[in-house]
Design an enzyme around this catalytic site. Sequence first.
Site, PDB file in Angstrom:
ATOM      1  N   TRP A   1       8.911  -3.894  -0.849  1.00 13.30           N
ATOM      2  CA  TRP A   1       8.052  -2.954  -0.073  1.00 13.30           C
ATOM      3  C   TRP A   1       6.806  -2.939  -1.067  1.00 13.30           C
ATOM      4  CZ3 TRP A   1       5.496   1.725  -0.188  1.00 13.30           C
ATOM      5  CH2 TRP A   1       5.645   2.603  -1.626  1.00 13.30           C
TER       6      TRP A   1
ATOM      7  N   GLU B   1     -11.159   0.281  -3.967  1.00 13.25           N
ATOM      8  CA  GLU B   1     -10.480   0.916  -3.098  1.00 13.25           C
ATOM      9  C   GLU B   1     -10.607   2.305  -3.506  1.00 13.25           C
ATOM     10  OE1 GLU B   1      -6.277   0.756  -3.631  1.00 13.25           O
ATOM     11  OE2 GLU B   1      -6.030   1.515  -1.639  1.00 13.25           O
TER      12      GLU B   1
ATOM     13  N   HIS C   1      -8.981   3.695   3.955  1.00  9.29           N
ATOM     14  CA  HIS C   1      -7.893   3.235   4.665  1.00  9.29           C
ATOM     15  C   HIS C   1      -7.997   4.106   6.175  1.00  9.29           C
ATOM     16  CE1 HIS C   1      -5.078   3.151   0.855  1.00  9.29           C
ATOM     17  NE2 HIS C   1      -6.116   2.629   0.767  1.00  9.29           N
TER      18      HIS C   1
ATOM     19  N   GLU D   1      -1.574  -4.861  -7.987  1.00  9.75           N
ATOM     20  CA  GLU D   1      -1.535  -3.460  -8.227  1.00  9.75           C
ATOM     21  C   GLU D   1      -0.339  -2.768  -9.030  1.00  9.75           C
ATOM     22  OE1 GLU D   1      -1.539  -1.915  -4.087  1.00  9.75           O
ATOM     23  OE2 GLU D   1       0.344  -1.262  -4.291  1.00  9.75           O
TER      24      GLU D   1
ATOM     25  N   GLU E   1      -3.823  -8.450   1.204  1.00  8.15           N
ATOM     26  CA  GLU E   1      -3.277  -8.026  -0.243  1.00  8.15           C
ATOM     27  C   GLU E   1      -1.806  -7.874  -0.100  1.00  8.15           C
ATOM     28  OE1 GLU E   1      -4.440  -3.802  -0.658  1.00  8.15           O
ATOM     29  OE2 GLU E   1      -2.938  -3.447  -2.286  1.00  8.15           O
TER      30      GLU E   1
ATOM     31  N   ARG F   1      -6.268  -6.950  -8.355  1.00  9.23           N
ATOM     32  CA  ARG F   1      -6.023  -5.486  -7.899  1.00  9.23           C
ATOM     33  C   ARG F   1      -5.532  -4.474  -8.952  1.00  9.23           C
ATOM     34  NH1 ARG F   1      -7.152  -2.504  -4.588  1.00  9.23           N
ATOM     35  NH2 ARG F   1      -5.164  -1.955  -3.650  1.00  9.23           N
TER      36      ARG F   1
ATOM     37  N   ARG G   1      -9.829  -0.700   5.315  1.00 13.60           N
ATOM     38  CA  ARG G   1      -8.579  -1.418   5.423  1.00 13.60           C
ATOM     39  C   ARG G   1      -8.002  -0.899   6.802  1.00 13.60           C
ATOM     40  NH1 ARG G   1      -3.439  -0.084   1.510  1.00 13.60           N
ATOM     41  NH2 ARG G   1      -2.835   1.579   3.235  1.00 13.60           N
TER      42      ARG G   1
ATOM     43  N   HIS H   1       1.938  -5.303   1.575  1.00 16.80           N
ATOM     44  CA  HIS H   1       2.659  -4.563   0.791  1.00 16.80           C
ATOM     45  C   HIS H   1       4.131  -5.211   0.288  1.00 16.80           C
ATOM     46  CE1 HIS H   1       3.586  -0.538  -1.062  1.00 16.80           C
ATOM     47  NE2 HIS H   1       2.297  -0.551  -0.966  1.00 16.80           N
TER      48      HIS H   1
ATOM     49  N   ASP I   1      -3.218  -4.531   4.107  1.00 16.09           N
ATOM     50  CA  ASP I   1      -2.061  -4.605   2.854  1.00 16.09           C
ATOM     51  C   ASP I   1      -0.704  -5.064   3.285  1.00 16.09           C
ATOM     52  OD1 ASP I   1      -0.527  -4.271   0.799  1.00 16.09           O
ATOM     53  OD2 ASP I   1      -1.415  -2.409   0.319  1.00 16.09           O
TER      54      ASP I   1
ATOM     55  N   HIS J   1      -7.285  -1.044  -7.798  1.00 17.28           N
ATOM     56  CA  HIS J   1      -6.501   0.078  -7.067  1.00 17.28           C
ATOM     57  C   HIS J   1      -7.000   1.348  -7.209  1.00 17.28           C
ATOM     58  CE1 HIS J   1      -1.958   1.340  -6.744  1.00 17.28           C
ATOM     59  NE2 HIS J   1      -2.553   0.993  -5.506  1.00 17.28           N
TER      60      HIS J   1
ATOM     61  N   TYR K   1       4.684   1.763   6.110  1.00 14.75           N
ATOM     62  CA  TYR K   1       3.705   2.108   5.029  1.00 14.75           C
ATOM     63  C   TYR K   1       2.371   2.167   5.286  1.00 14.75           C
ATOM     64  CZ  TYR K   1       0.445   0.616   1.688  1.00 14.75           C
ATOM     65  OH  TYR K   1      -0.763   0.702   1.051  1.00 14.75           O
TER      66      TYR K   1
ATOM     67  N   ASN L   1       3.340   6.666 -10.278  1.00 16.84           N
ATOM     68  CA  ASN L   1       4.029   7.441  -9.057  1.00 16.84           C
ATOM     69  C   ASN L   1       5.348   7.570  -8.918  1.00 16.84           C
ATOM     70  OD1 ASN L   1       3.673   8.701  -6.457  1.00 16.84           O
ATOM     71  ND2 ASN L   1       2.733   7.070  -5.361  1.00 16.84           N
TER      72      ASN L   1
ATOM     73  N   ASP M   1      -2.870   8.238  -5.773  1.00 14.96           N
ATOM     74  CA  ASP M   1      -2.085   8.262  -7.052  1.00 14.96           C
ATOM     75  C   ASP M   1      -2.711   7.958  -8.418  1.00 14.96           C
ATOM     76  OD1 ASP M   1      -0.673   6.163  -5.036  1.00 14.96           O
ATOM     77  OD2 ASP M   1      -0.213   5.236  -7.145  1.00 14.96           O
TER      78      ASP M   1
HETATM   79  O1  KDG Z   1       2.133   4.336  -5.688  1.00 10.90           O
HETATM   80  C1  KDG Z   1       2.138   3.333  -4.787  1.00 10.90           C
HETATM   81  C2  KDG Z   1       0.828   3.322  -4.082  1.00 10.90           C
HETATM   82  O2  KDG Z   1      -0.214   3.482  -4.966  1.00 10.90           O
HETATM   83  C3  KDG Z   1       0.477   2.111  -3.388  1.00 10.90           C
HETATM   84  O3  KDG Z   1       1.517   1.904  -2.475  1.00 10.90           O
HETATM   85  C4  KDG Z   1      -0.915   2.032  -2.757  1.00 10.90           C
HETATM   86  O4  KDG Z   1      -0.842  -0.009  -1.866  1.00 10.90           O
HETATM   87  C5  KDG Z   1      -1.378   0.811  -1.897  1.00 10.90           C
HETATM   88  C6  KDG Z   1      -2.811   0.499  -1.964  1.00 10.90           C
HETATM   89  O5  KDG Z   1      -3.101  -0.672  -1.767  1.00 10.90           O
HETATM   90  O6  KDG Z   1      -3.672   1.366  -2.117  1.00 10.90           O
HETATM   91 MG    MG Z   2      -1.605  -1.941  -2.148  1.00 11.69          MG
END
Ligand code: KDG
Ligand code: MG
Length: 414
Positions: free
Chosen positions: A414, A351, A122, A274, A248, A295, A147, A224, A222, A324, A159, A37, A328
Amino acid sequence: MRIKSAEVNVTSPGRNFVTLRITTEDGVTGLGDATLNGRELAVRAYLDDHVVPLLLGEDAARIEDTWQYLYRGAYWRRGPVTMAAIAAVDTALWDIKAQYAGMPLYQLLGGACRTGALAYGHASGRDVPELLDSVRAHLALGYRAIRIQTGIPGLDSVYGVAASSPGGGERYDYEPARRVTGGGRLRPTVEIWDTRAYMRHVPAVFEAVRSEFGPELPLLHDAHHRMTPIQAARLSRDLEPYDLFWLEDATPAEDQEALRLIRHHTTTPLAIGEVFNSVHDYTTLLSGRLIDYVRSAVTHTGGVTAMKKLLDLAAVYGIRSGMHGPTDISPVGMAAALHLDLAVHNFGIQEYMRHSPQTLDVFRTSYRFEDGLLHPSDTPGLGVDLDTEAAAHFPYQQAYLPVNRLSDGTVHDW
Ligand code: KDG
Ligand code: MG
């Protein structure tokens, strides 16, 4: 089973995807997801310029040897671009081998350990009422694990929170890489972040969700990568009463030792990885039993071959999978994950963000979601087709993931 051709397809049906398609001399075609991505074209170039020429004429059946050749043979190891490229080759070769065998891939990986893979969706809302609507809508879609992400008072955008979601339903375009122009140039969007405001808000959000939906529903969150280790330890402890399935990416992932500090303070289960692309990113985390869930995705970690080895190592330490699966990861990458989910004993959860109808017009899938579980289908191979004519209607769109800054302008994780 010689490789006759290999092409890289880049398409943007709603968001960008990079797919490798390998065809053997007798016309069997395999697909592999190479989507990274925001950096898609780097993987395309790596494949086109340095990998595809090495594959032509080679034996498609030699999956392990091809993996080692591309990994060790390049001398330069690991990294997201290299490992996404190797993943695409590896996945396409597994797809081909399973089609030759006339079996769904999970059969070649040892056969099913379960009837389906528990999936989490999500839910998100700009505030708590909107979030509760979103949870209800996800339950109505059949999700059995959810989530939870919300807006934070005082912050414009956060996010993982869809801008708006009529009726609380799923939005396909939440958190896409975006296109914003500044000074005539394409730039990532900038989000402003405040960790203390976030930490004050999140426990109340879980309190509201638990009191509305009760103790049974598995809930995930998450972070992040945005907290320091001691902040993450504090939040994980504050969330203990709400019995999370996992927290996460509590801290920036590359600092494996940070998880040791969090672990000393809390029993909240932890998931990370991830952004990792190799088993070597996990050695401290696994041997120290510092996490509960791995992940990584097939797409970013060197393919089915490497992901299976990573999960087998995790199993030694009683650690489970939580692959994951945002949008994307293309439908090809999702299908590969589902075959592994079915076949490995130490499966935890998958996920699952649904792809948009536009994406699914280009990638024809056979996997299905029923009663909260995903099944990869019994179609031989991966069970996904790429419609290249449909894909050609959606040319690549340059787009970036957002960048996070503090209110004083400092770039933040992030
Ligand atoms: O490309 C970045 C995303 O895949 C990510 O931010 C998604 O954190 C994510 C998740 O847990 O799905
Ligand atoms: Mg994530």
